[in-house]
Structures are given as structure tokens and as C-alpha cells.
Design a protein around this motif. Structure first.
Motif, PDB file in Angstrom:
ATOM      1  N   VAL A 144       0.727  -1.180  -0.095  1.00  0.00           N
ATOM      2  CA  VAL A 144      -0.160   0.115  -0.078  1.00  0.00           C
ATOM      3  C   VAL A 144       1.014   1.199  -0.035  1.00  0.00           C
ATOM      4  CG1 VAL A 144      -1.956  -1.260   0.970  1.00  0.00           C
ATOM      5  CG2 VAL A 144      -0.297  -0.035   2.625  1.00  0.00           C
ATOM      6  N   GLY A 145       2.220   1.029   0.064  1.00  0.00           N
ATOM      7  CA  GLY A 145       3.068   2.210  -0.355  1.00  0.00           C
ATOM      8  C   GLY A 145       3.486   2.746   1.189  1.00  0.00           C
ATOM      9  N   VAL A 146       3.501   2.023   2.036  1.00  0.00           N
ATOM     10  CA  VAL A 146       4.030   2.551   3.267  1.00  0.00           C
ATOM     11  C   VAL A 146       5.306   1.683   3.763  1.00  0.00           C
ATOM     12  CG1 VAL A 146       3.701   2.557   5.886  1.00  0.00           C
ATOM     13  CG2 VAL A 146       1.825   3.126   4.206  1.00  0.00           C
ATOM     14  N   ASP A 147       6.333   2.411   3.627  1.00  0.00           N
ATOM     15  CA  ASP A 147       7.652   1.894   4.224  1.00  0.00           C
ATOM     16  C   ASP A 147       7.812   1.963   5.837  1.00  0.00           C
ATOM     17  OD1 ASP A 147      10.473   1.332   4.860  1.00  0.00           O
ATOM     18  OD2 ASP A 147      11.104   2.489   2.949  1.00  0.00           O
ATOM     19  N   LEU A 148       7.636   0.735   6.436  1.00  0.00           N
ATOM     20  CA  LEU A 148       7.417   0.588   7.745  1.00  0.00           C
ATOM     21  C   LEU A 148       8.616   0.957   8.544  1.00  0.00           C
ATOM     22  CD1 LEU A 148       5.138  -2.634   8.240  1.00  0.00           C
ATOM     23  CD2 LEU A 148       4.487  -0.084   8.400  1.00  0.00           C
ATOM     24  N   GLN A 149       9.883   0.773   7.933  1.00  0.00           N
ATOM     25  CA  GLN A 149      11.228   0.881   8.486  1.00  0.00           C
ATOM     26  C   GLN A 149      11.377   2.538   8.414  1.00  0.00           C
ATOM     27  OE1 GLN A 149      14.343  -0.965   6.250  1.00  0.00           O
ATOM     28  NE2 GLN A 149      15.898  -0.387   8.022  1.00  0.00           N
ATOM     29  N   GLU A 150      11.144   2.923   7.522  1.00  0.00           N
ATOM     30  CA  GLU A 150      11.327   4.504   7.237  1.00  0.00           C
ATOM     31  C   GLU A 150      10.410   5.293   8.252  1.00  0.00           C
ATOM     32  OE1 GLU A 150      12.883   8.065   6.355  1.00  0.00           O
ATOM     33  OE2 GLU A 150      13.442   6.166   5.672  1.00  0.00           O
ATOM     34  N   GLU A 151       8.966   4.802   8.437  1.00  0.00           N
ATOM     35  CA  GLU A 151       8.282   5.117   9.748  1.00  0.00           C
ATOM     36  C   GLU A 151       8.777   5.021  11.160  1.00  0.00           C
ATOM     37  OE1 GLU A 151       5.354   7.149   8.967  1.00  0.00           O
ATOM     38  OE2 GLU A 151       6.103   7.001   6.789  1.00  0.00           O
ATOM     39  N   ALA A 152       9.534   3.958  11.241  1.00  0.00           N
ATOM     40  CA  ALA A 152      10.166   3.725  12.456  1.00  0.00           C
ATOM     41  C   ALA A 152      11.233   4.659  12.754  1.00  0.00           C
ATOM     42  CB  ALA A 152      10.604   2.259  12.731  1.00  0.00           C
TER      43      ALA A 152
END
Length: 90
Positions: free
Chosen positions: A21-29
Motif C-alpha cells: 500500500v506504499g508505506v515503508d514501515l522501516q522508514e516510519e519507525a
């Protein structure tokens, strides 16, 4: 009790759903938008899903075409939508 193999499987599904869905979880963390306890709870939430096979199929199909949002049955759909909206605003 959830074993380590099951946790890894669902951590992978959660990561793949974010990617789909276009969400970089690592980047968000890294940016501080997603805390470790939220990640852990998201993986646990995923382990309680009864749609694992449907999810795996959906992710296989989404690989070719990125999705606007996760499927309705995704237990982490609201979190992913929130993170995606947050990414779009920054």
C-alpha cells in the motif's frame, strides 16, 4: 502460545502489506511515526487474523499492481492508512 516461526511469518506479512500500500514501515519507525510497541502489537494483531491465505493471495496479486489501501479484512488497515496519509502530508 505463539511460536517464533509464526511471529516471523506475520511480521513478514505486515511488512509486505505496508509495501503493497506504499508505506515503508522501516522508514516510519526511523522517523518516529511508528514505535516498537506499535510494531509488536501490529504483528500480534496479524497473528489473530483468520484470513491468512486470502492475505497471501492478495499480496501476491498486489506485487504487480500497488494498492491504494489494504483489504477490508486486514486488521492493520487503519494503522497503514494513517501512516500512508501521514507520509503524503510530509
Amino acid at each position: 502460545m505463539i511460536d517464533q516461526c509464526q511471529l516471523k511469518k506475520h511480521a513478514d506479512l505486515f511488512t509486505r502489506m505496508g509495501d503493497a500500500v506504499g508505506v515503508d514501515l522501516q522508514e516510519e519507525a526511523i522517523k518516529g511515526n511508528l514505535q516498537f510497541d506499535e510494531i509488536a502489537e501490529s504483528v500480534l494483531r496479524c497473528t489473530r487474523c483468520g484470513q491468512v491465505e486470502a492475505c497471501q493471495q492478495w499480496l501476491s496479486e498486489a506485487r504487480a499492481t500497488p494498492a491504494a489501501q489494504s483489504p477490508d479484512y486486514c486488521r492493520n488497515g487503519d494503522l497503514l492508512a494513517f501512516l500512508k496519509l501521514d507520509e503524503a502530508e510530509t
